[in-house]
Scaffold this motif. Structure first.
Motif, mmCIF file in Angstrom:
data_model
loop_
_atom_site.group_PDB
_atom_site.id
_atom_site.type_symbol
_atom_site.label_atom_id
_atom_site.label_comp_id
_atom_site.label_asym_id
_atom_site.label_seq_id
_atom_site.Cartn_x
_atom_site.Cartn_y
_atom_site.Cartn_z
ATOM 1 N N TYR A 141 -10.295 8.449 2.887
ATOM 2 C CA TYR A 141 -9.390 8.452 4.032
ATOM 3 C C TYR A 141 -8.511 7.209 3.989
ATOM 4 O O TYR A 141 -8.894 6.176 3.454
ATOM 5 C CB TYR A 141 -10.166 8.473 5.347
ATOM 6 C CG TYR A 141 -10.945 9.739 5.561
ATOM 7 C CD1 TYR A 141 -10.298 10.936 5.821
ATOM 8 C CD2 TYR A 141 -12.337 9.742 5.508
ATOM 9 C CE1 TYR A 141 -11.013 12.107 6.017
ATOM 10 C CE2 TYR A 141 -13.056 10.906 5.704
ATOM 11 C CZ TYR A 141 -12.390 12.080 5.958
ATOM 12 O OH TYR A 141 -13.090 13.232 6.149
ATOM 13 N N GLU A 143 -5.971 6.815 9.134
ATOM 14 C CA GLU A 143 -6.817 7.950 9.496
ATOM 15 C C GLU A 143 -8.153 7.472 10.065
ATOM 16 O O GLU A 143 -8.711 8.093 10.971
ATOM 17 C CB GLU A 143 -7.084 8.840 8.287
ATOM 18 C CG GLU A 143 -5.890 9.635 7.834
ATOM 19 C CD GLU A 143 -6.152 10.386 6.545
ATOM 20 O OE1 GLU A 143 -5.719 11.549 6.451
ATOM 21 O OE2 GLU A 143 -6.785 9.807 5.623
ATOM 22 N N GLU A 144 -8.665 6.379 9.527
ATOM 23 C CA GLU A 144 -9.969 5.862 9.952
ATOM 24 C C GLU A 144 -9.890 5.024 11.228
ATOM 25 O O GLU A 144 -10.886 4.890 11.932
ATOM 26 C CB GLU A 144 -10.590 5.012 8.843
ATOM 27 C CG GLU A 144 -11.288 5.801 7.780
ATOM 28 C CD GLU A 144 -12.575 6.451 8.264
ATOM 29 O OE1 GLU A 144 -13.320 5.842 9.043
ATOM 30 O OE2 GLU A 144 -12.835 7.585 7.842
#
Length: 83
Positions: free
Chosen positions: A56, A60-61
């Motif tokens: 990721y 996104e994280e």
């Protein structure tokens, strides 16, 4: 599912912190900064694993990190206010 399990891990860490506070006779508030610091490191490690191993991106994280970090800390703050 992984996110829920990590949050539960944070709540278990919080329960251990509360237990430690009770065993030492300290108020929960006195151990809250230590809990937050340890939990931040744990949540950051989880984020790093998501980036390095799961593929990721940081962006996104980041929201997942925020949820994982904030939920146990919010419960800790709630408990600290009650005691």
């Amino acid at each position: 599912m992984h996110t829920v399990l990590v949050i539960l891990g944070g709540l278990v860490l919080l329960a251990l912190t509360v237990l430690l506070a009770r065993l030492t006779g300290r108020p929960v508030r006195s151990l809250l900064p230590a809990f937050v610091a340890v939990w931040f490191v744990c949540a950051a490690i989880n984020m790093w694993i998501g980036i390095a191993r799961a593929g990721y991106s940081f962006m996104e994280e980041l929201p997942i990190f925020a949820v994982i970090f904030v939920v146990p800390v919010a419960v800790a703050l709630f408990l600290a206010r009650k005691r």
